[in-house]
Design a protein around this motif. Structure first.
Motif, short mmCIF file in Angstrom:
data_model
loop_
_atom_site.label_atom_id
_atom_site.label_comp_id
_atom_site.label_asym_id
_atom_site.label_seq_id
_atom_site.Cartn_x
_atom_site.Cartn_y
_atom_site.Cartn_z
N PHE A 99 1.97 -59.07 0.10
CA PHE A 99 0.64 -59.38 -0.41
C PHE A 99 0.35 -58.38 -1.53
O PHE A 99 1.26 -57.90 -2.19
CB PHE A 99 -0.37 -59.27 0.74
N VAL A 100 -0.89 -58.08 -1.79
CA VAL A 100 -1.25 -57.12 -2.83
C VAL A 100 -0.62 -55.77 -2.50
O VAL A 100 -0.75 -55.26 -1.38
CB VAL A 100 -2.78 -56.99 -2.94
N TYR A 101 0.06 -55.18 -3.48
CA TYR A 101 0.76 -53.91 -3.27
C TYR A 101 -0.26 -52.78 -3.29
O TYR A 101 -0.88 -52.50 -4.31
CB TYR A 101 1.80 -53.71 -4.38
N GLN A 102 -0.46 -52.14 -2.14
CA GLN A 102 -1.51 -51.14 -2.04
C GLN A 102 -1.11 -50.03 -1.08
O GLN A 102 0.09 -49.71 -0.96
CB GLN A 102 -2.82 -51.79 -1.64
N ARG A 103 -2.07 -49.46 -0.41
CA ARG A 103 -1.85 -48.26 0.39
C ARG A 103 -0.65 -48.35 1.37
O ARG A 103 0.20 -47.46 1.36
CB ARG A 103 -3.14 -47.93 1.15
N PRO A 104 -0.57 -49.39 2.21
CA PRO A 104 0.56 -49.42 3.15
C PRO A 104 1.91 -49.38 2.46
O PRO A 104 2.83 -48.66 2.90
CB PRO A 104 0.35 -50.73 3.92
N GLN A 105 2.07 -50.14 1.38
CA GLN A 105 3.36 -50.17 0.69
C GLN A 105 3.69 -48.83 0.05
O GLN A 105 4.82 -48.35 0.14
CB GLN A 105 3.36 -51.28 -0.37
N HIS A 106 2.70 -48.21 -0.58
CA HIS A 106 2.94 -46.91 -1.20
C HIS A 106 3.37 -45.87 -0.17
O HIS A 106 4.32 -45.11 -0.37
CB HIS A 106 1.67 -46.42 -1.91
N LEU A 107 2.65 -45.82 0.94
CA LEU A 107 2.92 -44.78 1.94
C LEU A 107 4.17 -45.05 2.75
O LEU A 107 4.99 -44.15 2.96
CB LEU A 107 1.71 -44.62 2.86
N PHE A 157 2.15 -51.07 12.50
CA PHE A 157 1.53 -52.34 12.87
C PHE A 157 0.37 -52.60 11.89
O PHE A 157 -0.61 -51.85 11.86
CB PHE A 157 1.03 -52.29 14.31
N SER A 158 0.51 -53.66 11.09
CA SER A 158 -0.40 -53.86 9.97
C SER A 158 -1.06 -55.24 10.00
O SER A 158 -0.44 -56.23 10.40
CB SER A 158 0.37 -53.70 8.65
N HIS A 159 -2.30 -55.29 9.55
CA HIS A 159 -3.00 -56.56 9.36
C HIS A 159 -2.71 -57.15 7.99
O HIS A 159 -3.08 -58.29 7.71
CB HIS A 159 -4.51 -56.36 9.51
N LEU A 160 -2.08 -56.37 7.12
CA LEU A 160 -1.74 -56.81 5.77
C LEU A 160 -0.26 -57.14 5.68
O LEU A 160 0.56 -56.49 6.33
CB LEU A 160 -2.10 -55.73 4.75
N ARG A 161 0.08 -58.09 4.85
CA ARG A 161 1.47 -58.46 4.67
C ARG A 161 2.13 -57.62 3.57
O ARG A 161 1.48 -57.28 2.58
CB ARG A 161 1.61 -59.95 4.35
N TRP A 162 3.40 -57.32 3.78
CA TRP A 162 4.11 -56.49 2.81
C TRP A 162 4.13 -57.15 1.43
O TRP A 162 3.99 -56.49 0.41
CB TRP A 162 5.53 -56.22 3.29
N ILE A 202 10.86 -55.36 7.29
CA ILE A 202 9.62 -56.08 7.54
C ILE A 202 9.84 -57.00 8.72
O ILE A 202 10.82 -57.76 8.76
CB ILE A 202 9.20 -56.90 6.30
N LEU A 203 8.94 -56.97 9.69
CA LEU A 203 9.01 -57.79 10.89
C LEU A 203 7.87 -58.80 10.86
O LEU A 203 6.71 -58.43 10.79
CB LEU A 203 8.89 -56.91 12.14
N VAL A 204 8.23 -60.08 10.91
CA VAL A 204 7.23 -61.15 10.80
C VAL A 204 7.33 -62.05 12.03
O VAL A 204 8.27 -62.84 12.14
CB VAL A 204 7.43 -61.99 9.53
N TRP A 224 9.86 -49.62 10.40
CA TRP A 224 9.73 -51.01 10.81
C TRP A 224 8.27 -51.41 10.59
O TRP A 224 7.37 -50.86 11.21
CB TRP A 224 10.11 -51.19 12.28
N PHE A 225 8.03 -52.37 9.71
CA PHE A 225 6.68 -52.77 9.32
C PHE A 225 6.35 -54.12 9.97
O PHE A 225 6.84 -55.15 9.53
CB PHE A 225 6.58 -52.86 7.79
N TRP A 226 5.54 -54.08 11.01
CA TRP A 226 5.23 -55.27 11.84
C TRP A 226 3.96 -55.94 11.31
O TRP A 226 2.88 -55.37 11.37
CB TRP A 226 5.05 -54.86 13.28
N GLU A 227 4.10 -57.18 10.81
CA GLU A 227 2.96 -57.92 10.28
C GLU A 227 2.29 -58.75 11.37
O GLU A 227 2.84 -58.94 12.45
CB GLU A 227 3.42 -58.86 9.16
N GLU A 228 1.12 -59.27 11.05
CA GLU A 228 0.47 -60.22 11.95
C GLU A 228 1.24 -61.54 11.94
O GLU A 228 1.95 -61.85 10.98
CB GLU A 228 -0.98 -60.45 11.52
N PRO A 229 1.12 -62.34 13.00
CA PRO A 229 1.91 -63.58 13.10
C PRO A 229 1.56 -64.60 12.02
O PRO A 229 0.45 -64.62 11.49
CB PRO A 229 1.54 -64.11 14.49
N VAL A 230 2.55 -65.43 11.73
CA VAL A 230 2.32 -66.62 10.90
C VAL A 230 2.59 -67.85 11.76
O VAL A 230 3.37 -67.80 12.72
CB VAL A 230 3.23 -66.63 9.65
N VAL A 231 1.93 -68.95 11.45
CA VAL A 231 2.12 -70.19 12.19
C VAL A 231 3.39 -70.88 11.67
O VAL A 231 3.56 -71.09 10.47
CB VAL A 231 0.92 -71.12 12.03
#
Length: 409
Positions: free
Chosen positions: A51-59, A44-49, A94-96, A70-77
């Motif tokens: 977006f900037v490729y960083q720690r969540p994507q690497h790990l 469960f992440s506050h960052l989008r897959w 990726i779950l959006v 399963w990578f659950w992002e914050e909602p989009v409108v």
């Protein structure tokens, strides 16, 4: 992405939505695919897959060698209610959540809770790891029963602009539920170590091979090829953590230097950024493109403001710049100072005058600094090793032996 590739969970739960990532509703991945029973990891992440490729994507990319992720992002409108499921590969999805504009917080949480329950049921996910980057996800996940809860605290989110007022309370709750807590840097570890019995520091790591390409002399990207030299670069999110007044002052003091900034502008008004003929905002670049930009810079910057939002940061860009062979000039960020500040090629500067002097020194003599020590340090700080060490701790919670080396490479 085509309509055939886009998949969803929603209400009503139509027949065409019963497949996710190409697996049928009743598909169960054979346990022989894994060295342990727990087959799934839900993040469960506050960052989008994307977006900037960083720690969540690497790990999480590396985690997908051991789990179905399963990578659950914050909602989009959106104009309708649905959960988009976007496969990255056979083991990573990726779950959006898409929610209509004006949906109140209580309804948002109820809808996400419903979609999560449907996902668990549809894919028979009963024995899983819950991995949190944002404590706010507890608003719709506190009812689930993972085998193991991991809190990877990569930033002190409560100090960021626009942080929800209930974030601190949710973090206390997450610390009570988690069996393992990882921190994105040493200073963050110091702040959290007395709040939980199993806190482990995992500072920013490096994809050494990827950024090491910059040392080979790559072709200059088209949008910076016309710029004069020397070039002083920054890559990362441009937000309230950046000292824009410092950047503007540097540009005025040295009109003969070209300042190149890569990255999205977030949470601040783009109109507030300093402007000038030697300031170049080139926008967000794909991770794969960064070595070519770095290869054609002379010095890299970490011009962070010293405020609550930077108190605990451990900038991922520090080892990436260094792997690319770039000398670095940084504000006195605690984790940069303690990790790299004892000898060049990292200069620590406070204020425009010191930044100017340090950049000039790096430009004048970039080849006689302590690269051998830095390179040895970087060689021990790979994302592969970080994930291996994290996974060993996870396996310890399962009371199982670590998996074979090939799964980490």
């Amino acid at each position: 992405m085509s309509n055939q590739q886009k998949q969803a969970i929603g209400q009503p739960f139509a027949q065409e939505h019963v497949q996710l990532m190409g697996l049928a509703k009743d598909t169960v991945i054979p346990s022989t695919s894994f060295a342990h029973q727990t087959q799934d990891l839900i993040c469960f992440s506050h960052l989008r897959w994307n977006f900037v490729y960083q720690r969540p994507q690497h790990l999480l990319s590396r985690a997908s060698r051991h789990f179905r992720v399963w990578f659950w992002e914050e909602p989009v409108v959106d104009n309708r209610s649905w959960l988009e499921v976007r496969p990255v590969n056979a083991q990573l999805n990726i779950l959006v959540p898409h929610l209509p504009g004006g949906t109140d917080a209580h309804t948002q949480q109820a809808m996400q809770r419903k979609w999560l329950d449907e996902l668990l049921t549809q894919h028979q996910i009963t024995d899983f790891v819950a991995w949190y980057y944002t404590p706010m996800a507890l608003n719709f996940t506190e009812h689930i029963q993972p085998r193991l809860t991991v809190y990877d605290c990569m930033d002190e989110l409560s100090a960021f602009r626009g942080a929800p007022p209930q974030l601190r309370e949710r973090e206390k709750q997450l610390l009570q539920q988690a069996k393992l807590v990882f921190t994105g840097g040493q200073s963050l570890y110091e702040a959290k170590k007395n709040l939980h019995p199993s806190v482990h520091a995992f500072p920013s790591s490096i994809d050494n091979h990827h950024f090491g390409q910059a040392r080979l002399g790559l072709a200059d990207p088209a949008d910076q090829s016309s710029l004069a030299y020397p070039r002083i670069g920054f890559s990362g999110v441009i937000d309230e953590r950046l000292d824009i007044a410092l950047l503007g002052e540097l540009a005025k003091r040295r009109p003969d230097w070209q300042f190149v900034l890569l990255g999205p502008v977030v949470k601040i008004d783009p109109a507030s950024l300093p402007q000038g003929p030697n300031l170049h905002y080139l926008g967000m670049k794909a991770y794969e493109q960064l070595p070519a930009y770095f290869s054609n810079w002379q010095v890299a910057l970490l011009p962070f403001a010293l405020n609550e939002s930077t108190r605990f940061i451990s900038p991922t860009k520090t080892p990436e710049y260094l792997a690319a062979g770039l000398p670095v000039v940084s504000s006195p960020i605690r984790d940069v100072v303690s990790t790299y500040g004892e000898c060049g090629p990292v200069w620590i500067a406070d204020g425009a005058e010191e930044f100017e002097r340090s950049i000039a020194a790096a430009l004048a003599d970039p080849g006689s600094m302590c690269w051998k020590r830095i390179d040895a340090q970087l060689a021990q700080s790979s994302w592969q090793q970080t994930w291996k060490d994290m996974h060993k701790l996870i396996m310890g919670q399962f009371q199982l032996e670590p998996q074979k080396q090939s799964l980490y490479e």
